[in-house]
Design an enzyme around this catalytic site. Structure first.
Site, short mmCIF file in Angstrom:
data_model
loop_
_atom_site.label_atom_id
_atom_site.label_comp_id
_atom_site.label_asym_id
_atom_site.label_seq_id
_atom_site.Cartn_x
_atom_site.Cartn_y
_atom_site.Cartn_z
N CYS A 31 -4.21 1.84 -20.03
CA CYS A 31 -3.85 2.60 -18.82
C CYS A 31 -2.87 1.88 -17.89
O CYS A 31 -2.75 2.25 -16.74
CB CYS A 31 -5.10 3.00 -18.05
SG CYS A 31 -5.98 1.62 -17.32
N HIS B 228 0.83 -1.20 0.00
CA HIS B 228 0.00 0.00 0.00
C HIS B 228 0.86 1.25 0.00
O HIS B 228 0.55 2.23 -0.65
CB HIS B 228 -0.90 0.01 1.23
CG HIS B 228 -1.75 -1.20 1.33
ND1 HIS B 228 -2.42 -1.57 2.45
CD2 HIS B 228 -2.03 -2.14 0.41
CE1 HIS B 228 -3.07 -2.68 2.23
NE2 HIS B 228 -2.84 -3.05 1.00
C1 PEP Z 1 -3.60 -2.45 -14.60
O1 PEP Z 1 -3.76 -3.59 -14.19
O2 PEP Z 1 -2.90 -2.16 -15.60
C2 PEP Z 1 -4.25 -1.32 -13.94
C3 PEP Z 1 -4.23 -0.12 -14.46
O3 PEP Z 1 -4.79 -1.53 -12.71
P1 PEP Z 1 -3.94 -1.78 -11.38
O4 PEP Z 1 -2.51 -1.47 -11.70
O5 PEP Z 1 -4.54 -0.87 -10.37
O6 PEP Z 1 -4.18 -3.21 -11.13
#
Ligand code: PEP
Ligand code: MG
Length: 747
Positions: free
Chosen positions: A678, A365
């Site tokens: 993303c 975290h």
């Molecule tokens: C991902 O998995 O690329 C994403 C953007 O979500 P997280 O990194 O929060 O799992």
């Protein structure tokens, strides 16, 4: 312990105390100490070897070996019997040293006439600082009581070394402790580079009174402190019962330790042998370290943490030193800690320049918060908390996962050059802020930022981002000790939308499970949490929180447009069920008379390969798809994104992954679905350029990455990039090298 030995060791410690109290310089003190020990133990030789650097031990004082060998005789870690003691952290006790495995004869010392050898490690909290050795002509093994006495003395030596008692004077033995430059290699938790000064999360307790000639008094102090400790633990237990089962289990273990008779008995013995109460606590703490820290058993390692924490509490009670030592936080603080929780980290606020953790992990975290703040983070920086002192200059290279503590001039200069280059680049990027990310061939790409904390939002206007492509709502849940209320969430989401000033924000509903565990939810013991009960799976199985979130979002929008996406959707049925929850929430709000968003977009994150192959109807009904590249990549290559061993093993620029992405782009185009990417890779210029060349027109990344990505996109012609990719494709593997070489030619 027999009384004779007890009084012997007390006598020895008593004489040591007198010697240490005298205002002699460092080397003279050491010389005095070895003479005293040799005399008291009836041995011809007593020597102290201390580390000169991480690999080399040096003879720093001796009684009985040739004085000319002092500061000349050196050995590497593991070399000879002395090196063996240092490496193994175990006592070596032998009547016939030359016959012993690994014995190395050092002619300059004249030690050939001494047959017996006993070496004990001089160590503090698991860190070996040197070796204390006694030798004698007579062939004999040293008794357990004698070894005990040596260990007690070694402990005092370790503390004195730590306090710098042997610093200064001609030999300046160990004068470099906490002064030398130190390089610590860890792992990168968040990229970036920063120079600052150390701010220790938990400064060490300084113990100055190591020896005492009043065991009764020390015993009474220890017992009093233990009573207070037990009380503290009971209070912690009483206040935490309602919170979290795991925390309670830890506290129960604490209580067990605090009431442990054997722990108490060992400390009482130490006091009887002449140590102060503080020194007794530290001695047992150090011994436990050397016994347990080598173990790979996670249970034992946890118990070591418990003991450590309790010992530190006990030391704070005994010395009256709180966490607040009155030190002034520097204005360029780099937080150094063994580990830190997200709440504690947030308490420091954004004034921190960087974070270095001895443990921690890329997905912890704290790492998520450091990433949200975009400050460099290095994790697994082994030994940093023992080495660093408050105020020490420190350079954090988050790109390489390297920390330079008290850097020398050359390192400092090279690092300053790097920082200057970064600043120049930032200035260049700032100049691009209001320009579009349009390539030389005229394609314009929409660049968005990822966010998760209110603190991220001020960077929205200055970053040049068109909106927030991913708002990770779980951070707000992670940093609290209890489930937030709907009204709180709604107020918070409204603040996010206000800060975005009309720009699109794609709110992702709660993605918990896997690495993101809420302290106030029952922990799930899953063999593979990343593939377990997480994200939308939790949302659908326990829809209370999802419903609350959706309602809070609709209320926060208060008539404005709203974009919501569901994480980790593996099959259309999950999306449809989540979408149905959204529709129900809308209906409820309508009935209640709340204004509804003027436009809604409901999307899914594509994070498992399965969704790429979902039927056409899904692709047509979903409003948008956002590829969560971090997860998608880990499942595509079957390589855990948290596992240091494999997380960098496969390249997202591998032809196999690119071909897979092209398939997704085609499906999005065929169904006229908005598509974005993303994951972290979207913020890396080379990777971003490749994604755009493949066909992505919307990327979402950390705010500081927008400048570098835009800078590169504006300088390339996508047809050329495409040609390089296609040419390299035939060779299989990654297209990275071909693209890098081509880019070198462009620049
Ligand atoms: C991902 O998995 O690329 C994403 C953007 O979500 P997280 O990194 O929060 O799992
Ligand atoms: Mg993800």
């Amino acid at each position: 312990m027999p009384d004779r030995i007890e009084s012997e060791s007390r006598k020895l410690l008593g004489r040591l105390r007198v010697a240490l109290a005298e205002s002699t310089a460092g080397q003279a003190r050491l010389d005095r100490i070895v003479r005293l020990i040799a005399e008291s133990m009836g041995c011809e030789v007593c020597s102290i070897y201390l580390f000169r650097d991480a690999e080399t031990l040096e003879l720093c004082a001796t009684e009985g070996l040739r004085p000319s060998a002092v500061h000349k005789t050196r050995m590497r870690l593991g070399e000879g019997l002395v090196g063996r003691v240092a490496r193994s952290r175990q006592v070596v006790n032998t009547a016939d040293a030359p016959a012993e495995r690994g014995f190395r004869f050092m002619p300059e010392t004249g030690e050939e006439v001494f047959s017996s050898f006993c070496g004990v490690p001089v160590q503090r909290l698991g860190e070996v600082l040197g070796v204390l050795v006694v030798q004698s002509r007579a062939r004999r093994e040293f008794s357990p009581d004698e070894i005990y006495a040596l260990e007690v003395v070694a402990m005092v030596l370790a503390e004195m070394t730590e306090l710098g008692a042997f610093t200064g004077g001609d030999g300046d033995a160990m004068g470099q402790r906490h002064r030398n430059p130190v390089l610590v290699r860890g792992a990168s938790g968040q990229e970036g580079a920063v120079a600052g000064r150390v701010w220790l999360h938990e400064p060490r307790v300084v113990v100055t009174n190591l020896i005492s000639d009043d065991p009764e008094r020390e015993l009474a102090r220890l017992r009093g402190a233990i009573d207070s400790l037990r009380q503290q633990v009971d209070e912690m237990l009483a206040t935490s019962v309602t919170v979290d089962a795991e925390q309670v289990a830890v506290l129960e273990a604490y209580r067990m330790f605090a009431n442990s008779r054997s722990w108490m008995r060992r400390m009482e013995d130490d006091i009887a042998s002449g140590l102060s109460a503080e020194a007794a606590v530290e001695k047992e703490q150090s011994l436990a370290h050397s016994r347990m820290s080598q173990t790979a058993d996670p249970y034992l390692r946890d118990r070591l943490h418990d003991l450590n924490d309790l010992s530190n509490r006990l030391l704070r009670i005994l010395t009256g030193q709180g966490r607040d030592t009155g030190a002034q936080m520097p204005d360029d603080p780099v937080l150094v800690a063994r580990n830190i929780g997200p709440g504690e980290l947030l308490d420091y606020g954004k004034k921190l320049r960087g974070v270095v953790l001895e443990e921690g992990s890329v997905g912890s975290h704290a790492a998520i918060i450091a990433r949200a703040w975009a400050i460099p983070l290095v994790v697994h920086a082994e030994g940093i908390t023992a080495e660093a002192l408050n105020g020490d200059p420190i350079l954090v290279d988050g790109d390489q996962g390297v920390v330079h503590l008290r850097p020398d001039l050359n390192v400092r200069k090279a690092f300053d050059d790097k920082l200057a280059m970064m600043t120049r680049a930032q200035e260049r990027y700032a100049g691009l802020r209001d320009l579009p990310a349009t390539t030389l061939c005229g394609t314009t790409v929409s660049l968005h930022m990822n966010a998760g904390l209110i603190a991220d939002l001020p960077s929205l206007p200055s970053s040049g981002a068109e909106g927030v492509g991913l708002f990770r709502t779980e951070l707000q849940f992670l940093i609290r000790n209890q489930m937030p209320k709907r009204a709180e969430l709604s107020a918070l989401y409204a603040r996010v939308m206000n800060a975005a000033q009309g720009r699109r924000v794609a709110f992702r509903t709660l993605d918990i499970g896997s690495d993101k565990v809420l302290s106030y939810m029952k922990p799930q013991d899953e063999p593979n949490p990343a593939m377990g009960w997480r994200a939308i799976r939790v949302g659908l199985d326990k829809p209370g929180v999802l419903r609350m979130q959706l309602q809070a979002l609709i209320r926060a929008a208060a008539g404005r447009p709203l974009a919501v996406m569901f994480p980790f959707v593996a099959i259309p049925a999950e999306f449809r069920a989540a979408r149905a929850e959204f529709d129900k929430a809308m209906e409820r709000e309508r009935i209640l008379g709340h204004p509804l968003p003027e436009r809604i977009e409901v999307g899914a994150m594509l994070e498992t390969p399965s969704l790429a192959y979902a039927d056409d109807s899904f692709w047509r009904e979903v409003d948008f798809i956002s590829i969560g590249g971090n997860d998608l990549k880990q499942f595509f290559f079957a390589a855990d994104r948290e596992n240091e061993r494999v997380r960098r093993r496969y390249d997202m620029l591998d032809v196999s992954f690119l071909t897979f992405l092209e398939g997704i782009i085609r499906r999005a185009a065929d169904s006229d679905t908005t598509l974005s990417y993303c994951g972290e890779d979207a913020g890396r210029p080379l990777e971003a350029m490749t994604l755009v060349a493949l066909g992505f027109r919307m990327l979402s990344m950390r705010a500081p990455s927008i400048g570098p990505v835009k800078h590169l996109l504006r300088r390339v012609d996508l047809r050329e990039v495409r040609a390089v990719i296609d040419a390299a494709r035939g060779n299989g593997g990654s297209v990275r090298q071909a693209l890098t070489e081509w880019l070198d030619g462009v620049e």
